[in-house]
Design a protein around this motif. Structure first.
Motif, mmCIF file in Angstrom:
data_model
loop_
_atom_site.group_PDB
_atom_site.id
_atom_site.type_symbol
_atom_site.label_atom_id
_atom_site.label_comp_id
_atom_site.label_asym_id
_atom_site.label_seq_id
_atom_site.Cartn_x
_atom_site.Cartn_y
_atom_site.Cartn_z
ATOM 1 N N ALA A 125 0.827 -1.205 0.000
ATOM 2 C CA ALA A 125 0.000 0.000 0.000
ATOM 3 C C ALA A 125 0.866 1.262 0.000
ATOM 4 N N ALA A 126 1.978 1.236 0.727
ATOM 5 C CA ALA A 126 2.836 2.417 0.857
ATOM 6 C C ALA A 126 3.739 2.630 -0.353
ATOM 7 N N LEU A 127 4.133 1.566 -1.022
ATOM 8 C CA LEU A 127 5.128 1.663 -2.094
ATOM 9 C C LEU A 127 4.722 2.599 -3.229
ATOM 10 N N PRO A 128 3.523 2.498 -3.787
ATOM 11 C CA PRO A 128 3.171 3.432 -4.869
ATOM 12 C C PRO A 128 3.196 4.894 -4.418
ATOM 13 N N ASP A 129 2.747 5.165 -3.209
ATOM 14 C CA ASP A 129 2.762 6.517 -2.666
ATOM 15 C C ASP A 129 4.205 6.994 -2.495
ATOM 16 N N HIS A 130 5.071 6.112 -2.009
ATOM 17 C CA HIS A 130 6.490 6.432 -1.837
ATOM 18 C C HIS A 130 7.134 6.774 -3.185
#
Length: 167
Positions: A125-130
């Protein structure tokens, strides 16, 4: 177009013309960029209930591929931190249910760290935002300049002996 570092360099050139202050141009800008990256990543990771050290551990486990396991020593090498620092990170992640630590079946003395389903979901979940945060930070540079900068930074890190060279 100038920046704050240019002003500092001009001031030193005026006050100490006998010194070559050009290293400040590079190091000063790296320091400013480090702060910008830190603040942007902190904001991004906090939206996902993580921090940068937690993200690093989860990402290392995820990159390892199924069964998403590494030893604490392998994680320590990946994160370039001390054993005490990795232990603290693992303690926090285990408390949140994002990893487990168990004795290795192959070697009962060794511990293996495994990414849980919840940990994988949190990372995914965090990777695309990162990645979007990193893209946003680099929008001021065209792709060719990004590639050149990445190569220059790689060469500097290798020269400093901070990054193992790949075979």
């Amino acid at each position: 177009m100038g920046d704050a570092v240019d002003l500092i360099l001009e001031q030193w050139a005026r006050e100490r013309p006998d010194l070559d202050c050009s290293p400040m141009g590079v190091i000063g800008r790296i320091t400013q960029l480090q702060r910008e990256v830190y603040l942007a990543q902190r904001e991004t990771f906090s939206r996902h209930g993580l921090d940068a050290p937690s993200f690093d551990v989860l990402a290392a486990l995820r990159r390892a591929g199924p069964p998403y396991q590494l030893t604490p020593t392998e994680l320590m090498r990946t994160a370039l931190v001390t054993s005490g620092a990795i232990t603290q990170r693992l303690d926090r992640l285990e408390e949140k249910g994002l990893i487990t630590r168990e004795r290795s079946e192959a070697d009962g003395r060794a511990v293996v760290v495994t990414l849980t389903d919840a940990g994988r979901q949190a990372l995914d979940a965090a990777l695309p935002d990162h990645l979007e945060t990193e893209r946003r930070l680099l929008t001021g540079l065209p792709d060719t300049d990004r590639e050149k900068l990445a190569e220059l930074l790689r060469r500097l890190l290798v020269a400093l002996g901070r990054v193992p060279q790949r075979p």
